[in-house]
Design an enzyme around this catalytic site. Structure first.
Site, PDB file in Angstrom:
ATOM      1  N   GLY A 186       9.116  13.390 -22.377  1.00  0.00           N
ATOM      2  CA  GLY A 186      10.224  13.732 -23.267  1.00  0.00           C
ATOM      3  C   GLY A 186      11.579  13.662 -22.573  1.00  0.00           C
ATOM      4  O   GLY A 186      12.623  13.770 -23.213  1.00  0.00           O
ATOM      5  N   ASP A 363      -5.120  10.856  -6.458  1.00  0.00           N
ATOM      6  CA  ASP A 363      -5.476  10.002  -5.300  1.00  0.00           C
ATOM      7  C   ASP A 363      -4.707  10.391  -4.038  1.00  0.00           C
ATOM      8  O   ASP A 363      -5.277  10.434  -2.947  1.00  0.00           O
ATOM      9  CB  ASP A 363      -5.132   8.521  -5.564  1.00  0.00           C
ATOM     10  CG  ASP A 363      -5.890   7.926  -6.723  1.00  0.00           C
ATOM     11  OD1 ASP A 363      -6.673   8.643  -7.371  1.00  0.00           O
ATOM     12  OD2 ASP A 363      -5.680   6.725  -6.989  1.00  0.00           O
ATOM     13  N   ARG A 422       5.782  28.626 -20.219  1.00  0.00           N
ATOM     14  CA  ARG A 422       4.745  27.761 -20.796  1.00  0.00           C
ATOM     15  C   ARG A 422       3.355  28.381 -20.687  1.00  0.00           C
ATOM     16  O   ARG A 422       2.543  28.272 -21.594  1.00  0.00           O
ATOM     17  CB  ARG A 422       4.768  26.412 -20.083  1.00  0.00           C
ATOM     18  CG  ARG A 422       6.019  25.642 -20.422  1.00  0.00           C
ATOM     19  CD  ARG A 422       6.155  24.384 -19.610  1.00  0.00           C
ATOM     20  NE  ARG A 422       7.124  23.505 -20.254  1.00  0.00           N
ATOM     21  CZ  ARG A 422       7.350  22.259 -19.899  1.00  0.00           C
ATOM     22  NH1 ARG A 422       6.685  21.737 -18.901  1.00  0.00           N
ATOM     23  NH2 ARG A 422       8.255  21.528 -20.531  1.00  0.00           N
ATOM     24  N   HIS A 531       0.547  19.395 -16.263  1.00  0.00           N
ATOM     25  CA  HIS A 531       1.147  19.235 -14.936  1.00  0.00           C
ATOM     26  C   HIS A 531       0.306  19.993 -13.925  1.00  0.00           C
ATOM     27  O   HIS A 531      -0.245  21.047 -14.242  1.00  0.00           O
ATOM     28  CB  HIS A 531       2.571  19.831 -14.973  1.00  0.00           C
ATOM     29  CG  HIS A 531       3.390  19.592 -13.754  1.00  0.00           C
ATOM     30  ND1 HIS A 531       4.315  18.572 -13.656  1.00  0.00           N
ATOM     31  CD2 HIS A 531       3.442  20.232 -12.568  1.00  0.00           C
ATOM     32  CE1 HIS A 531       4.901  18.608 -12.482  1.00  0.00           C
ATOM     33  NE2 HIS A 531       4.384  19.611 -11.797  1.00  0.00           N
ATOM     34  N   ALA A 575      10.584  19.185 -13.822  1.00  0.00           N
ATOM     35  CA  ALA A 575       9.806  18.127 -13.160  1.00  0.00           C
ATOM     36  C   ALA A 575      10.670  16.906 -12.864  1.00  0.00           C
ATOM     37  O   ALA A 575      10.626  16.361 -11.761  1.00  0.00           O
ATOM     38  CB  ALA A 575       8.612  17.722 -14.016  1.00  0.00           C
ATOM     39  N   LEU A 576      11.470  16.487 -13.844  1.00  0.00           N
ATOM     40  CA  LEU A 576      12.291  15.301 -13.590  1.00  0.00           C
ATOM     41  C   LEU A 576      13.317  15.576 -12.497  1.00  0.00           C
ATOM     42  O   LEU A 576      13.623  14.701 -11.690  1.00  0.00           O
ATOM     43  CB  LEU A 576      12.970  14.842 -14.878  1.00  0.00           C
ATOM     44  CG  LEU A 576      12.083  13.980 -15.766  1.00  0.00           C
ATOM     45  CD1 LEU A 576      12.736  13.728 -17.109  1.00  0.00           C
ATOM     46  CD2 LEU A 576      11.755  12.649 -15.100  1.00  0.00           C
TER      47      LEU A 576
HETATM   48  P1  ADP Z   1       5.677  11.500 -10.319  1.00  0.00           P
HETATM   49  O1  ADP Z   1       6.164  12.206 -11.545  1.00  0.00           O
HETATM   50  O2  ADP Z   1       5.516  12.401  -9.174  1.00  0.00           O
HETATM   51  O3  ADP Z   1       6.438  10.247 -10.038  1.00  0.00           O
HETATM   52  P2  ADP Z   1       3.646  10.065 -11.812  1.00  0.00           P
HETATM   53  O4  ADP Z   1       2.281  10.487 -12.154  1.00  0.00           O
HETATM   54  O5  ADP Z   1       4.630   9.922 -12.887  1.00  0.00           O
HETATM   55  O6  ADP Z   1       4.158  11.068 -10.686  1.00  0.00           O
HETATM   56  O7  ADP Z   1       3.600   8.683 -11.047  1.00  0.00           O
HETATM   57  C1  ADP Z   1       2.703   8.444 -10.029  1.00  0.00           C
HETATM   58  C2  ADP Z   1       2.388   6.956  -9.979  1.00  0.00           C
HETATM   59  O8  ADP Z   1       1.514   6.702  -8.879  1.00  0.00           O
HETATM   60  C3  ADP Z   1       1.656   6.466 -11.220  1.00  0.00           C
HETATM   61  O9  ADP Z   1       2.292   5.318 -11.706  1.00  0.00           O
HETATM   62  C4  ADP Z   1       0.249   6.184 -10.727  1.00  0.00           C
HETATM   63  O10 ADP Z   1      -0.413   5.156 -11.423  1.00  0.00           O
HETATM   64  C5  ADP Z   1       0.503   5.791  -9.275  1.00  0.00           C
HETATM   65  N1  ADP Z   1      -0.667   5.971  -8.398  1.00  0.00           N
HETATM   66  C6  ADP Z   1      -1.535   7.001  -8.389  1.00  0.00           C
HETATM   67  N2  ADP Z   1      -2.479   6.819  -7.453  1.00  0.00           N
HETATM   68  C7  ADP Z   1      -2.199   5.633  -6.846  1.00  0.00           C
HETATM   69  C8  ADP Z   1      -2.818   4.872  -5.802  1.00  0.00           C
HETATM   70  N3  ADP Z   1      -3.929   5.281  -5.207  1.00  0.00           N
HETATM   71  N4  ADP Z   1      -2.244   3.710  -5.448  1.00  0.00           N
HETATM   72  C9  ADP Z   1      -1.136   3.251  -6.071  1.00  0.00           C
HETATM   73  N5  ADP Z   1      -0.524   3.911  -7.074  1.00  0.00           N
HETATM   74  C10 ADP Z   1      -1.039   5.090  -7.457  1.00  0.00           C
END
Ligand code: ADP
Length: 595
Positions: A186, A363, A422, A531, A575-576
């Site tokens: 959002g 990951d 929340r 989150h 968060a943003l």
């Molecule tokens: P943040 O808000 O902290 O930026 P997000 O979840 O919005 O976190 O973005 C994290 C990004 O990292 C996502 O696009 C996700 O697909 C990517 N990601 C997660 N695990 C891996 C991985 N093992 N290798 C490469 N990209 C990854």
């Protein structure tokens, strides 16, 4: 019979056989009534995607998307790849694009409808399996100053910041699209803003933002981290503006944000952030972004992180980082096993949907833990009371701002302070029947039906999709959603009195308009996982810490993959600010690393 005669007869027979098989083959090949047909199917945002399909007698020759409202940046790859593959393989049994499954399926379904119109055999097309050649992935070695894992908001902020500080950068992103959760969110960004808040007469201060963040997280966030967050939130808005991003002049209270300090980009959802970063990255030879490339592990040599191993569609990459590696892989809201493993606070989350993109699997936390990083606060998982009852998504949420709406349960009664934290609101909702509630608001939130919600959907869209119900009286509204009309009328009347008094029995303090202006609207919502507050422990320089509190040289982390900032509960809108502030810091510090 002489030889000549026999030879002629053989020739005649063979010719006849040839003609016979030819015309039979031609018949067999005529599997479509050649022409162009149009069809449509419901896409990812529950709106129609329409396309045209051209057929020759024997093949699908062309697919054109005519109209769609799929999410920009997320479904683009599906819109391009799926039609191409259908034509290439003459099959509808192709795989959906990961992260854009609904858009992919809508295209396949609509093409299927066109196949039926053209007289084709839909079943055989759907069941035709694609035989892709097995690829032996070739090893590739690459090197840059900084390596960023994850192209969400934190990773892209880190990339731009590292480059601005003089680094060459390689980014790996495991999904086909970039943008992570930012591109679907959002997009409310909290910052104490001397310009916009002042113009709107909103009192605020860094101290207030600090104490609300600290106390709103049950004093479990690290003071040093919170201070860095709140002090740098506004300078990071200015940084984004310097990159060309535009924010609206309005500042509002987002759900669970506790105070009117949320900023909104001019572009819908989080696309403004991602397009700003990508506009910067575009054409820079020393920034490379690899999509569909998943980081598998960190390389640690002599106690220092020096690179990563990653896997792409055709390669296994060894990517060395001369200066530093930044983990920006997001949280684990989409990883049911991890949620179940760490959840100690909520009733079972196994069946609960999430607002997150499907790559949010944690990951980065696992990769970091494998080389000795400390993980903290993993039990703090944030739920929102605002999920779509079917999908868990935030789309279709009719809310505009906290001040102008109430929540009622299936009896039509209010049950919580709708301006609360929340976790407080969601815990209260979980105690209601079916954990189901209705947001009730009126035309103060939608001066006309084309007014858009925080997810760029107009009331007209919401009504069409069945996400909202409209009525001219509260009685009629209650009937439409199946709650007790007297209860609903009393809930609204009590709320309207509280607007005058500035307080009510739930302890609510955030008010603006009364709910008294027809038409009235209602929308159903359920709890959803949103989150994960816990993650990799970092210091305010975004350096990753080990289990003894020592810095792991060469390793940085930023964004939702980190822990220690939001404590037990993250304020809405923080968060943003978090991912931008700490993404920037990570990019700068990884570049200026002198190990
Ligand atoms: P943040 O808000 O902290 O930026 P997000 O979840 O919005 O976190 O973005 C994290 C990004 O990292 C996502 O696009 C996700 O697909 C990517 N990601 C997660 N695990 C891996 C991985 N093992 N290798 C490469 N990209 C990854």
């Amino acid at each position: 019979m002489n030889i000549k005669k026999i030879f002629s007869l053989v020739l005649i027979f063979s010719f006849a056989f040839f003609i016979c098989t030819c015309s039979k083959n031609d018949e067999a090949k005529k599997i479509y009534k050649a022409g162009t047909y149009t069809a449509s199917a419901l896409g990812g945002n529950e709106t129609e995607l329409s396309l045209s399909v051209s057929f020759s007698d024997s093949e699908i020759t062309d697919i054109r998307i005519i109209e769609h409202s799929e999410s920009p940046g997320i479904s683009d790859i599906a819109l391009e790849r799926i039609p191409k593959e259908i034509i290439e393989y003459q099959s509808l049994g192709i795989d959906a694009v990961s992260g854009a499954t609904l858009s992919s399926k809508a295209i396949i379904k609509a093409v299927g409808k066109a196949v039926v119109q053209a007289g084709g055999d839909l079943e055989s097309l759907l069941s035709k399996k694609i035989e892709r050649e097995a690829i032996e992935k070739t090893p590739v070695e690459l090197e840059s100053d900084v390596v960023v894992i994850g192209a969400g908001g934190a990773g892209l902020a880190a990339t731009v910041s590292a480059h601005q500080n003089g680094a060459s950068v390689i980014v790996v992103e495991k999904m086909p699209n970039i943008g992570g959760n930012t591109i679907i969110c959002g997009a409310s960004y909290n910052a104490v803003d001397p310009k916009r808040q002042k113009a709107l007469g909103i009192e605020d201060s860094i101290e207030k933002h600090y104490s609300q963040t600290y106390e709103g997280g049950d004093k479990l966030g690290k003071p040093e981290m919170i201070q860095t967050l709140v002090e740098n939130a506004y300078p990071s808005i200015e940084w984004l503006e310097s990159l060309g991003m535009e924010f609206k002049d309005t500042v509002f209270t987002v759900l669970g944000g506790l105070w009117p300090r949320a900023h909104k980009p001019k572009l819908p959802l989080g696309t403004g952030f991602i397009s700003t970063y990508m506009n910067y990255i575009k054409g820079k030879k020393d920034i490379q972004v690899f999509v569909e490339t998943k980081a598998l592990e960190l390389i640690k040599e002599d106690g220092r992180v020096v690179g990563i191993i990653a896997e792409g569609p055709q390669n296994i990459f060894t990517i060395k980082a001369k200066k530093g590696v930044i983990i920006a892989t997001g949280g684990f809201s989409a990883n049911i096993e991890m949620r179940d493993k760490y959840n100690k606070i909520w009733p079972s989350l196994t069946e609960m949907k999430t607002t997150n993109h499907k790559g949010a699997k944690g990951d980065g936390l696992l990769m970091a833990e494998n080389i000795g990083a400390n993980l903290i606060g993993l039990e703090h998982i944030q739920l929102l009371p605002m999920g779509d009852p079917k999908t868990g998504s935030l789309l279709g949420n009719i809310e505009q701002n906290v001040e102008n709406r109430i929540f009622v349960n299936t009896d039509g009664n209010r049950f919580v302070d709708e301006g609360a934290r929340r976790d407080v609101m969601t815990m209260a909702l979980l105690k209601q029947k079916d954990a189901l509630m209705y947001i009730i608001l009126d035309s103060h939130s939608y001066p006309n039906k084309e007014t858009k919600n925080n997810f760029n959907e107009s009331m007209t869209d919401l009504l069409k999709k069945g996400k909202a119900v409209e009525a001219n009286t509260l009685e009629e509204l209650a009937k439409k959603i199946g709650v007790d009309a007297n209860n609903l009328k009393k809930a609204v009347a009590d709320f309207n009195k509280a607007v005058d008094m500035g307080k009510d029995k739930f302890g609510r303090t955030l008010y603006q308009d009364k709910i008294n202006k027809a038409p009235y609207y209602a929308g159903a919502r359920k709890p959803t996982v949103h989150h994960t507050m816990g993650g990799i422990e970092i210091n305010s320089k975004t350096e990753v810490l080990d289990k003894n509190g020592n810095i792991i040289p060469g390793l940085y982390a930023a964004g939702e993959c980190t822990g220690g900032i939001h404590g037990a509960n993250r304020l809405g809108g923080n968060a943003l600010a978090d991912i931008t502030v700490f993404g920037r810091i990570a990019g700068k510090n990884a570049t200026n690393n002198n190990f």
